[in-house]
Design an enzyme around this catalytic site. Structure first.
Site, short mmCIF file in Angstrom:
data_model
loop_
_atom_site.label_atom_id
_atom_site.label_comp_id
_atom_site.label_asym_id
_atom_site.label_seq_id
_atom_site.Cartn_x
_atom_site.Cartn_y
_atom_site.Cartn_z
N GLU A 177 0.87 -1.18 0.00
CA GLU A 177 0.00 0.00 0.00
C GLU A 177 0.90 1.22 0.00
O GLU A 177 1.40 1.63 1.05
CB GLU A 177 -0.90 -0.02 1.24
CG GLU A 177 -1.88 -1.18 1.30
CD GLU A 177 -2.99 -1.06 0.27
OE1 GLU A 177 -3.23 0.04 -0.27
OE2 GLU A 177 -3.64 -2.09 -0.01
N CYS A 231 -2.24 9.43 2.31
CA CYS A 231 -1.84 8.84 1.04
C CYS A 231 -2.76 9.22 -0.12
O CYS A 231 -2.33 9.24 -1.26
CB CYS A 231 -1.75 7.32 1.18
SG CYS A 231 -3.26 6.59 1.79
#
Ligand code: NAD
Length: 477
Positions: free
Chosen positions: A220, A254
Site C-alpha cells: 500500500e 496517502c
C-alpha cells in the site's frame, strides 16, 4: 537494543517472539471462528474503552485534532472489527464451485483457509487505523500476526503494544517496536504474507526481502493523486471538497489531493473559489495556538515542505508560513508549471499547487503521462468527461466530485496500481488478503470405470477420448 528507545525489541527478543507466534500457528488455536470472533470484539473494545488514551497518543505524536482522530482512526477501526465479526461466518464459508455434471460426485470444494503467520508494517500518518484494519482482516482470516508500527509515532506504537497485549491473545498478536534494524531483522524471517503500508522506497525493500522466501506481499504505497477540474464543475463545491482533502492530517494522507489541473478558461474563477473556501475553513490564523491542524511529523519533513514553499516558481496565494511547533499553514500555490519542484515527488503535506492546462484533454494527458496514482479526483457531471477519464487514465481509485472520502466505502477494494502499490484491502478484501483458497476434491473408487482410459498403455481409443476437449466447437464470434 537500539539506543534511542528502551522499549525497542532486541534481535534475540524478535527471534523468541517469532518462535512463539509460529508455535501458536502450529497449534491451530487461531483457526476456529468463535476464537476469531472473540478477538475481533476484543479489538473493538480495546478502542472503545480507551478512546481518550488513543486520542491523547495521536495528539502527542501528530497534534491531530480529536475530531479527525475519531472520524479517521477510531471510528473506522471499531466499525471494521464489528463488521468483520458480523460477517465472518459468511466470508469463511466453503464454496462449492459449479462443475461439469460428470465431476459432480468428486466433492469439489474451495476452503478459505488462513495463510499462516503474517507480518504487518505500518506507517506513521494514520498510525492506528492503518495498523488495526489490516490486523482485523488477518484475525478474521485466522492468522497470527506480528505487527511493526512506525517509530515516528512512538506514543501510539507504545500504546498499541500495551493494549494489544492486554486485550488480544498475546501468543498470537504481538507488536514489535523498533526502527530500521528491527524491520530489517523481521524481513529476513519467513512469513505467510506481508502487508506493508508506506513509501515506495521501502516498499521495494520489502518486496525484495519477501521474494527470497516467495512470500506474497500487499504493498500500500503513495504517489501524487491529481485533481482535474472540468469546465462544467460547481467551482465552490469543488474548492471546498479539494481543500477538505488537503487539510486532513495536514495533507499527510496517502490519498490527499496532491495537485490540481484546471483549464485556463476557468482558472481565475477556481482560484477565487479556493480563496473563499480557505477563508471559511480558517476563520482564524491556521497557526494560532488553538490550531485544529496536525503538525508535520518531524523536523526533516517540516524542512522539506518549507523548502518546497521557498523554491517553487509559482505564486503563493494562501498560507506559506510555518511555526516552531512544526505546523505549516495550508498553502495554495497558483501558476505552477509542470516542471516546478512541487510537481516532482509526492508532496505529503499541506501544499496545494494549481497547474493551468489548456483543457480537460490536456489534463488527462498530464495524468496519463505520469505514474498511476493511488487516487484520481475529477470534478464534473459531464458523462463524456467521465468516460474519457475512465478510458484514458489508470489509478487505484477514480472519484468524481469529492476527495478522500472514497475510503469510507469499505465495501470497495482500497489499493494502488503501478508505483502506488499492488494488492488491495478493506472489509472482505482484507480477509481475502490473508486467506488461501484451498482446493479440495475426494475422488471415489467407483470412478474407475469412467476414468480408466487415462492410464497407460495409451491406445488409439484412449487418445480419441482425450482429444474431446481439443476438438470442442468454437463459436464464429
Ligand atoms: N496506500 C496507503 O494506504 C498508504 C497509507 C499511508 C501512507 N502511504 C504512503 O506512505 C508514505 C509515508 O509513510 P512513511 O514515511 O511512514 O513510510 P516509510 O516507508 O518511511 O515507513 C513505513 C514503515 O517502514 C519502516 N521502514 C522505514 N525505512 C525502512 C528501511 N530502510 N528498511 C525497512 N523498514 C523501513 C518504518 O519503520 C515504518 O514502519 C507516503 O508515500 C504515503 O503515500 C500509503
Amino acid at each position: 537494543m537500539s539506543a534511542s528507545n528502551s522499549q525497542y525489541s532486541t534481535i534475540e527478543q524478535i527471534d523468541e517472539i517469532y518462535a512463539r507466534v509460529a508455535q501458536t500457528w502450529k497449534s491451530g488455536v487461531t483457526r476456529p471462528l468463535d476464537y476469531r470472533r472473540r478477538q475481533l470484539l476484543q479489538l473493538a473494545r480495546m478502542i472503545q474503552e480507551n478512546k481518550t488514551l488513543w486520542e491523547d497518543a495521536v495528539l502527542a505524536d501528530l497534534g491531530k485534532h480529536r475530531q479527525e482522530c475519531a472520524s479517521t482512526e477510531l471510528g473506522p477501526t471499531v466499525h471494521g472489527a464489528l463488521h468483520a465479526a458480523e460477517n465472518l461466518e459468511d466470508w469463511a464459508r466453503p464454496e462449492k464451485p459449479k462443475v461439469d455434471s460428470w465431476r459432480q460426485n468428486w466433492d469439489a470444494t474451495v476452503y478459505p483457509v488462513p495463510k499462516g503467520t503474517a507480518l504487518l508494517i505500518s506507517p506513521w500518518n494514520f498510525p492506528i487505523v492503518l495498523t488495526l484494519l489490516p490486523l482485523v482482516g488477518a484475525i478474521a482470516a485466522g492468522c497470527p500476526v506480528v505487527i511493526k508500527p512506525s517509530e515516528l509515532t512512538p506514543t501510539v506504537s507504545a500504546l498499541l503494544a500495551r493494549m494489544i497485549e492486554q486485550y488480544l491473545d498475546p501468543n498470537a498478536y504481538v507488536v514489535i517496536q523498533g526502527a530500521i534494524p528491527e524491520t530489517t531483522k523481521l524481513l529476513e524471517l519467513r512469513w505467510a504474507h506481508i502487508l506493508y503500508t508506506g513509501s515506495g522506497r521501502v516498499g521495494r525493500l520489502v518486496a525484495a526481502a519477501a521474494a527470497k522466501h516467495v512470500t506474497p506481499v500487499t504493498l500500500e504505497l503513495g504517489g501524487k493523486s491529481p485533481v482535474i477540474i472540468a469546465p462544467d464543475a460547481d467551482l465552490d463545491l469543488a474548492a471546498r471538497r479539494v481543500l477538505f482533502g488537503k487539510v486532513q492530517n495536514s495533507g499527510q494522507l496517502c490519498v490527499t489531493p496532491d495537485y490540481v489541473l484546471v483549464p485556463t478558461a476557468i482558472a481565475s474563477d477556481f482560484k477565487a473559489a479556493m480563496l473563499k473556501a480557505y477563508a471559511s475553513f480558517f476563520p482564524i490564523n491556521p497557526l494560532d495556538a488553538e490550531s485544529q491542524w496536525s503538525k508535520i511529523v518531524n523536523h526533516a519533513q517540516y524542512q522539506r515542505l518549507m523548502n518546497l514553499i521557498l523554491t517553487t516558481k509559482g505564486t503563493v496565494i494562501a498560507g506559506g508560513v510555518g511555526d516552531f511547533r512544526r505546523r505549516i499553514a495550508t498553502t495554495i500555490v497558483s501558476d505552477v508549471g509542470l516542471d516546478d519542484p512541487l510537481m516532482e515527488e509526492e508532496l505529503f503535506g499541506p501544499i496545494l499547487p494549481i497547474v493551468e492546462v489548456e483543457d480537460v484533454d490536456a489534463a488527462i494527458s498530464v495524468v496519463a503521462d505520469r505514474h498511476s496514482p493511488l487516487a484520481l479526483y475529477v470534478f464534473s457531471n459531464d458523462e463524456t468527461v467521465k468516460q474519457k477519464c475512465l478510458d484514458r487514465t489508470n489509478s487505484g481509485s477514480l472519484i468524481f466530485n469529492d476527495t478522500v472520502w472514497q475510503i469510507v466505502v469499505h465495501e470497495m477494494p482500497f489499493g494502488g496500481i503501478g508505483e502506488s502499490g499492488y494488492g488491495s484491502y478493506f472489509s472482505k478484501n482484507t480477509f481475502d488478503v490473508f486467506t488461501h483458497r484451498r482446493s479440495y476434491c475426494n475422488m471415489p473408487a467407483e470412478l474407475e470405470p469412467f476414468i480408466g482410459h487415462r492410464y497407460p498403455p495409451y491406445t488409439d481409443d484412449s487418445y480419441k477420448i482425450m482429444c474431446a476437449n481439443v476438438n470442442l466447437p468454437i463459436p464464429k464470434n
